[in-house]
Design an enzyme around this catalytic site. Sequence first.
Site, short mmCIF file in Angstrom:
data_model
loop_
_atom_site.label_atom_id
_atom_site.label_comp_id
_atom_site.label_asym_id
_atom_site.label_seq_id
_atom_site.Cartn_x
_atom_site.Cartn_y
_atom_site.Cartn_z
N GLY A 42 44.77 70.07 42.46
CA GLY A 42 45.48 68.95 41.85
C GLY A 42 46.91 68.79 42.33
O GLY A 42 47.64 67.93 41.83
N SER A 43 47.32 69.61 43.32
CA SER A 43 48.70 69.51 43.80
C SER A 43 48.90 68.36 44.78
O SER A 43 50.03 68.00 45.11
CB SER A 43 49.12 70.83 44.46
OG SER A 43 48.28 71.13 45.56
N GLU A 165 39.99 72.60 53.15
CA GLU A 165 39.31 73.68 52.41
C GLU A 165 38.02 74.07 53.14
O GLU A 165 37.02 74.43 52.51
CB GLU A 165 38.98 73.23 50.98
CG GLU A 165 40.18 72.82 50.14
CD GLU A 165 40.91 74.00 49.51
OE1 GLU A 165 40.60 75.16 49.87
OE2 GLU A 165 41.78 73.76 48.66
#
Length: 277
Positions: A42-43, A165
């Site tokens: 969520g950053s 990711e």
Amino acid sequence: MEKIISIKDVTYTYPESKQPAINNLSLDIYRNEWVSIVGRNGSGKSTLAKLIDGLIESESGTIFVDGQEVNEENIWNIRSKIGIVFQNPDHQFVGATVEDDVAFGLENQGVPRDEMVKEVDDALKMVDMQDYKTRDPQSLSGGQKQRVAIAGVLATKPSIIIMDESTSMLDPNGRKTVLDLVKQLRDQQDMTIISITHDIEETELSERIVVLRSGEVVKEADPKAIYDMGSELTKYGLEEPFSSQVASLLKDGIKLPEGYLNEEELIENIWKLSSKM
């Protein structure tokens, strides 16, 4: 150094959200640099990747990629310079065989068939998957699937690779294999690597780490300076590197050098100290 990506005062808010995912963010990335973008979930890490690739449009600010502004007019030209390797390679597979899948991006670019066959073979050789080209991608292991996904990106010869990711679903050996492969490929040819991760251990090969929190850059430095933050990293949702945790546990019993030590350096120092006892 020459900038390949320049992000200036960019803000983006998802339609269903009250808080911006990216908040007035500015960041420059240089040609042939390896940058790791880290932060808790969520950053804003993946949102930033989507903005760079033009998958979503910022509400303010500008993004330039290789001298061209990311906008409707330039978007296809910009996307031809960027390859994205996602977290789950299954989401990238569209072909019935490995070679079909690697050829997909080239088909979209209208590459002639003879040239395409050569480019596919070359890309599969780069990732050591040439013996699997007639296999169904779904029959491969996680690490092999990610290699095929990387081959599909390499075949289009991008100048920028974004790893979103892309090793998080792999076991430690698979993760190391993929990261070593990317390092080897980057050493062989000009390539800018943007590695998006929440795992601090994956950033050791990068030249610079950018820490995001709430859509803002809160810290950027070389890996050693970031690792030296130690337990302070937890306030950004990041784990302290394993070797630093071990060093903290040992510091009352033995005298280790100040600052960050990777696992090899830690073992070497412990060995030297124990041999003097």
